[in-house]
Design a protein around this motif. Structure first.
Motif, PDB file in Angstrom:
ATOM      1  N   CYS A   3     -16.903  -2.953  16.174  1.00  0.00           N
ATOM      2  CA  CYS A   3     -15.672  -2.165  16.258  1.00  0.00           C
ATOM      3  C   CYS A   3     -15.350  -1.519  14.920  1.00  0.00           C
ATOM      4  N   PHE A   4     -14.686  -0.376  14.981  1.00  0.00           N
ATOM      5  CA  PHE A   4     -14.290   0.346  13.788  1.00  0.00           C
ATOM      6  C   PHE A   4     -12.833   0.778  13.918  1.00  0.00           C
ATOM      7  N   ASP A   5     -12.269   1.176  12.790  1.00  0.00           N
ATOM      8  CA  ASP A   5     -10.899   1.688  12.772  1.00  0.00           C
ATOM      9  C   ASP A   5     -10.959   3.208  12.837  1.00  0.00           C
ATOM     10  N   PRO A   6     -10.563   3.824  13.954  1.00  0.00           N
ATOM     11  CA  PRO A   6     -10.636   5.286  14.059  1.00  0.00           C
ATOM     12  C   PRO A   6      -9.896   6.011  12.939  1.00  0.00           C
ATOM     13  N   ASP A  50      -9.906  -6.522  18.610  1.00  0.00           N
ATOM     14  CA  ASP A  50     -10.328  -5.215  18.087  1.00  0.00           C
ATOM     15  C   ASP A  50     -10.985  -4.367  19.171  1.00  0.00           C
ATOM     16  N   THR A  51     -11.785  -5.020  20.024  1.00  0.00           N
ATOM     17  CA  THR A  51     -12.480  -4.307  21.093  1.00  0.00           C
ATOM     18  C   THR A  51     -11.485  -3.706  22.084  1.00  0.00           C
ATOM     19  N   HIS A  52     -10.514  -4.508  22.522  1.00  0.00           N
ATOM     20  CA  HIS A  52      -9.507  -4.002  23.462  1.00  0.00           C
ATOM     21  C   HIS A  52      -8.694  -2.878  22.826  1.00  0.00           C
ATOM     22  N   VAL A  92     -14.623   0.360   7.064  1.00  0.00           N
ATOM     23  CA  VAL A  92     -14.357   1.067   8.324  1.00  0.00           C
ATOM     24  C   VAL A  92     -14.564   0.148   9.522  1.00  0.00           C
ATOM     25  N   TRP A  93     -15.417  -0.869   9.349  1.00  0.00           N
ATOM     26  CA  TRP A  93     -15.879  -1.686  10.467  1.00  0.00           C
ATOM     27  C   TRP A  93     -15.347  -3.103  10.376  1.00  0.00           C
ATOM     28  N   SER A  94     -14.811  -3.602  11.472  1.00  0.00           N
ATOM     29  CA  SER A  94     -14.323  -4.977  11.500  1.00  0.00           C
ATOM     30  C   SER A  94     -15.456  -5.926  11.869  1.00  0.00           C
ATOM     31  N   GLY A  95     -15.522  -7.036  11.168  1.00  0.00           N
ATOM     32  CA  GLY A  95     -16.495  -8.067  11.516  1.00  0.00           C
ATOM     33  C   GLY A  95     -17.832  -7.965  10.822  1.00  0.00           C
ATOM     34  N   VAL A  96     -18.102  -6.877  10.098  1.00  0.00           N
ATOM     35  CA  VAL A  96     -19.420  -6.730   9.477  1.00  0.00           C
ATOM     36  C   VAL A  96     -19.652  -7.771   8.389  1.00  0.00           C
ATOM     37  N   THR A  97     -18.661  -7.965   7.544  1.00  0.00           N
ATOM     38  CA  THR A  97     -18.797  -8.952   6.464  1.00  0.00           C
ATOM     39  C   THR A  97     -19.019 -10.338   7.036  1.00  0.00           C
ATOM     40  N   ARG A  98     -18.307 -10.681   8.127  1.00  0.00           N
ATOM     41  CA  ARG A  98     -18.502 -11.988   8.755  1.00  0.00           C
ATOM     42  C   ARG A  98     -19.924 -12.140   9.280  1.00  0.00           C
ATOM     43  N   LEU A  99     -20.436 -11.100   9.905  1.00  0.00           N
ATOM     44  CA  LEU A  99     -21.808 -11.156  10.426  1.00  0.00           C
ATOM     45  C   LEU A  99     -22.810 -11.417   9.305  1.00  0.00           C
TER      46      LEU A  99
END
Length: 276
Positions: free
Chosen positions: A30-33, A10-12, A184-191
């Motif tokens: 990271c987010f989805d533009p 996602d970062t790349h 909108v944000w990837s990884g937030v739920t995992r965190l």
């Protein structure tokens, strides 16, 4: 580990999509533009101009020597201060509503990832704010200073708040609620899931060492036994984490909190898997 690989991808992807300057650090989240809510218009014309005035902007320079009367006079810096506080409070409020079962300290830590310059600067790029900046610092001003890009976004939020009472204005809190939505944000739920994951607690009556046991997912998807201990070790008082896959210890780490110790152990394991 699959989550960590996904975060790296996602970062790349985000850096490529936004053509982020090579000197910038990766975003903390990271987010989805494509999922970002539209940027509201600032209804007050003077505030709309001020948001994009850097202190060196030609419009703010007076006198024969070209020096500004005051470094911050008429620039976006006052608005940036307001916007910074609004973003911090609203990101925390949205996370608290979305993940009601998470500890406040964990919500605060994740909120900080939303609102740090590393992340806000990428939001600024996604909304095209740096391209609208008026300054006399050369073309590389924003490329060399991600903080400038982040300040612009915060100033824009501050201006939205100040013009909220004008006809047609969008309530900034409503817009930020959409911006910080977990979709909108990837990884937030995992965190958050990792933050509220339960440990079984045992205290050794002889040594006073606190031992916490919990299960995580290994790189292969098998149960990974995590043991986190708190007590006086040879490196001093602190938290130490050990990860076992079956009978084998596969990683260890230490930190000032159980989350930090586990994260250190997980990072070490991730690097071993990748051969770093």
């Amino acid at each position: 580990m699959a989550d960590d690989r996904a975060l790296l991808e996602d970062t790349h992807r985000l850096r490529d999509q936004l053509a982020a300057p090579p000197s910038w650090q990766d975003p903390a989240l990271c987010f989805d533009p494509g999922a970002l809510p539209p940027l509201p218009e600032i209804c007050d014309e003077s505030l709309r101009r001020q948001v994009f005035l850097y202190w060196s902007a030609p419009a703010l320079r007076t006198g024969d020597d070209g020096a500004p009367t005051t470094p911050t006079s008429g620039s976006y810096e006052r608005l940036e201060g307001f916007g910074d506080r609004i973003i911090n409070s609203q990101s925390y409020a949205v996370l608290h509503r979305t993940f009601a079962g998470a500890p406040p300290s964990s919500i605060g830590n994740i909120s900080a990832k939303f609102t740090c310059n590393r992340t806000i600067s990428y939001l600024s790029l996604a909304y095209g704010s740096p391209d609208r900046l008026s300054h006399s610092g050369g073309q590389n001003l924003v490329a060399n200073q991600k903080k400038t890009a982040a300040d612009l976004f915060e100033a824009y939020v501050g201006a939205l708040s100040e013009s909220a009472t004008l006809p047609g204005a969008v309530k900034v809190e409503d817009w930020l609620a959409k911006l910080f939505d977990k979709s909108v944000w990837s990884g937030v739920t995992r965190l958050v899931d990792n933050a509220i994951a339960r440990f079984d607690k045992v205290v050794d009556p002889k040594t006073g060492v606190v031992v916490l046991h919990g299960l995580r997912e290994s790189p292969t998807g098998d149960p990974l036994q995590v043991t986190v201990l708190y007590g006086p070790f040879n490196q001093g008082l602190g938290w130490h984490a050990a990860m076992h896959l079956g009978p084998d210890k596969v990683s260890c780490g230490r930190g000032k909190s159980k989350q930090e110790a586990e994260a250190d152990a997980r990072d070490r394991l991730y690097k071993r898997v990748l051969g770093l």
